[in-house]
Design an enzyme around this catalytic site. Structure first.
Site, PDB file in Angstrom:
ATOM      1  N   ASP A  47       0.839  -1.203   0.000  1.00 49.18           N
ATOM      2  CA  ASP A  47       0.000   0.000   0.000  1.00 49.18           C
ATOM      3  C   ASP A  47       0.880   1.261   0.000  1.00 49.18           C
ATOM      4  O   ASP A  47       0.367   2.380  -0.038  1.00 49.18           O
ATOM      5  CB  ASP A  47      -1.042  -0.004   1.139  1.00 49.18           C
ATOM      6  CG  ASP A  47      -0.419  -0.097   2.513  1.00 49.18           C
ATOM      7  OD1 ASP A  47       0.818  -0.140   2.608  1.00 49.18           O
ATOM      8  OD2 ASP A  47      -1.177  -0.114   3.508  1.00 49.18           O
ATOM      9  N   SER A  48       2.193   1.062  -0.027  1.00 53.26           N
ATOM     10  CA  SER A  48       3.118   2.165  -0.322  1.00 53.26           C
ATOM     11  C   SER A  48       2.780   2.747  -1.703  1.00 53.26           C
ATOM     12  O   SER A  48       3.202   3.855  -2.042  1.00 53.26           O
ATOM     13  CB  SER A  48       4.579   1.681  -0.281  1.00 53.26           C
ATOM     14  OG  SER A  48       4.717   0.490  -1.046  1.00 53.26           O
ATOM     15  N   ASP A  86      -1.149  -6.053  -0.415  1.00 48.12           N
ATOM     16  CA  ASP A  86      -1.485  -5.465   0.884  1.00 48.12           C
ATOM     17  C   ASP A  86      -2.983  -5.224   0.990  1.00 48.12           C
ATOM     18  O   ASP A  86      -3.595  -4.675   0.067  1.00 48.12           O
ATOM     19  CB  ASP A  86      -0.781  -4.094   1.030  1.00 48.12           C
ATOM     20  CG  ASP A  86       0.475  -4.182   1.864  1.00 48.12           C
ATOM     21  OD1 ASP A  86       0.726  -5.232   2.484  1.00 48.12           O
ATOM     22  OD2 ASP A  86       1.224  -3.181   1.891  1.00 48.12           O
ATOM     23  N   LYS A 116      -1.351  -9.434   2.576  1.00 46.80           N
ATOM     24  CA  LYS A 116      -0.579  -9.034   3.775  1.00 46.80           C
ATOM     25  C   LYS A 116      -1.443  -8.115   4.632  1.00 46.80           C
ATOM     26  O   LYS A 116      -2.106  -7.214   4.112  1.00 46.80           O
ATOM     27  CB  LYS A 116       0.728  -8.348   3.369  1.00 46.80           C
ATOM     28  CG  LYS A 116       1.524  -7.855   4.580  1.00 46.80           C
ATOM     29  CD  LYS A 116       2.968  -7.549   4.238  1.00 46.80           C
ATOM     30  CE  LYS A 116       3.203  -6.217   3.558  1.00 46.80           C
ATOM     31  NZ  LYS A 116       2.790  -5.037   4.342  1.00 46.80           N
ATOM     32  N   GLU A 118      -1.429  -5.869   8.459  1.00 45.93           N
ATOM     33  CA  GLU A 118      -0.611  -5.313   9.544  1.00 45.93           C
ATOM     34  C   GLU A 118      -1.275  -5.594  10.885  1.00 45.93           C
ATOM     35  O   GLU A 118      -2.492  -5.452  11.026  1.00 45.93           O
ATOM     36  CB  GLU A 118      -0.462  -3.796   9.370  1.00 45.93           C
ATOM     37  CG  GLU A 118       0.299  -3.411   8.110  1.00 45.93           C
ATOM     38  CD  GLU A 118       0.488  -1.895   7.977  1.00 45.93           C
ATOM     39  OE1 GLU A 118       0.123  -1.150   8.909  1.00 45.93           O
ATOM     40  OE2 GLU A 118       0.996  -1.476   6.924  1.00 45.93           O
ATOM     41  N   GLU A 185       9.224  -4.791  10.227  1.00 47.32           N
ATOM     42  CA  GLU A 185       9.705  -3.485   9.748  1.00 47.32           C
ATOM     43  C   GLU A 185      10.258  -2.644  10.893  1.00 47.32           C
ATOM     44  O   GLU A 185       9.601  -2.460  11.938  1.00 47.32           O
ATOM     45  CB  GLU A 185       8.545  -2.735   9.060  1.00 47.32           C
ATOM     46  CG  GLU A 185       8.947  -1.355   8.542  1.00 47.32           C
ATOM     47  CD  GLU A 185       7.961  -0.755   7.554  1.00 47.32           C
ATOM     48  OE1 GLU A 185       7.009  -1.443   7.126  1.00 47.32           O
ATOM     49  OE2 GLU A 185       8.162   0.427   7.207  1.00 47.32           O
TER      50      GLU A 185
HETATM   51  O1  KIV Z   1       3.574  -1.096   1.580  1.00 51.74           O
HETATM   52  C1  KIV Z   1       4.716  -1.575   1.491  1.00 51.74           C
HETATM   53  O2  KIV Z   1       5.445  -1.352   0.525  1.00 51.74           O
HETATM   54  C2  KIV Z   1       5.181  -2.423   2.588  1.00 51.74           C
HETATM   55  C3  KIV Z   1       6.646  -2.733   2.643  1.00 51.74           C
HETATM   56  C4  KIV Z   1       7.421  -1.541   2.992  1.00 51.74           C
HETATM   57  C5  KIV Z   1       6.928  -3.881   3.534  1.00 51.74           C
HETATM   58  O3  KIV Z   1       4.409  -2.825   3.410  1.00 51.74           O
END
Ligand code: KIV
Length: 282
Positions: A47-48, A86, A116, A118, A185
């Protein structure tokens, strides 16, 4: 799901054999094609996306629709890598039924191999529900950007005894709930080492030192394409932005000077057709 893609079993086997696992983010077709060709075992549609591609100030604004849109392109662009998507903010925290529905939609619509999430013990039941439905889940502990506000900002996590113990407990809960992998992280390397040795699932670090089973970085950081703040744990491996800027500058320059397009980029018509055309235009 293609039979030639790496599986959760392949990744677990790599941990057993002490072979480092490489994960990198991608958000579109050409980048997925590139990192897949380079040999990364895992592509993370993080989600970056919100910050490095969509220009949002944080990851909280990213929607499930956006993740699915980009996830589809990444799956189309890759052949071998295990693709993880994510789950964005508030798509899995409300309750586990909604989380399962959203995880299912993500996998069904994109063709990705896993999702993924969190969080630690508070999402244990949700992780169990999603994995019991047959969807591979990756946990994410330490600095979890979706809760950066609550953590007091983008800071190293797990430095004191209580926080370190809590991170270990959370990691164990996630493994027991069925997560097949964990991203850690921005935690001290010593804590990451303890967790990596304690868990039988692969632990992928970002800002978590070299003892993890593998590493993940954001593509735009690796390639020098992100102009925002760069955390200490990032290493830039190429200066693609300078090269890309040079290319665009050269193109603009050539158009202005009429050195592009050249003859080799131009189509022509037979002389007699041209003559008739000009005649008919008079
Ligand atoms: O959103 C993302 O790119 C991430 C990584 C930094 C692990 O969660």
């Amino acid at each position: 799901m293609s039979a030639t893609r790496l599986s959760t079993l392949d990744l677990r086997e790599m941990k057993k054999k002490n072979e480092k696992i490489t994960m990198i983010t991608a958000y579109d077709y050409p980048t997925a094609e590139l990192v897949d060709e380079a040999g990364a075992e895992i592509i993370l549609v993080g989600d970056s996306l919100g910050m490095v591609v969509l220009g949002y100030p944080d990851t909280l604004s990213v929607t499930l629709g956006e993740m699915i849109h980009h996830g589809k392109a990444v799956v189309r662009g890759s052949k071998r890598a295990f693709v993880i998507i994510d789950m964005p903010f508030l798509t899995y925290q409300v309750n586990s039924e909604e989380a399962l529905r959203n995880a299912g939609r993500t996998i069904q619509e994109t063709g990705a191999q896993g999702v993924k999430l969190e969080g630690g013990v508070e999402i244990g039941e949700t992780v169990r529900k999603i994995t019991q439905a047959g969807i591979p889940v990756v946990g994410h502990l330490g600095l979890t950007p979706q809760s950066a506000g609550q953590l007091g900002g983008f800071k190293v996590q797990g430095r004191d005894l209580q926080a370190a113990r809590k991170t270990i407990d959370d990691a164990v809960v996630l493994e027991e709930a069925g997560a097949f992998m964990l991203v850690l992280e921005c935690v001290p390397w010593q804590l990451a080492r303890v967790i990596t040795e304690k868990l039988s699932i692969p632990v992928i670090g970002i800002g978590a030192g070299k003892y993890c089973d593998g590493q993940v970085l954001v593509y735009h950081d690796v390639m020098g394409l992100y102009t925002g703040k760069r955390p200490k744990f990032v290493k830039q491996y190429a200066d693609a932005r300078t090269e890309m800027l040079r290319g665009v500058n050269n193109y603009i320059d050539a158009v202005k000077k009429v050195s592009f397009p050249g003859e080799e980029h131009t189509f022509t018509m037979p002389a007699e057709v041209l003559a008739s055309l000009l005649d008919s235009c008079q």
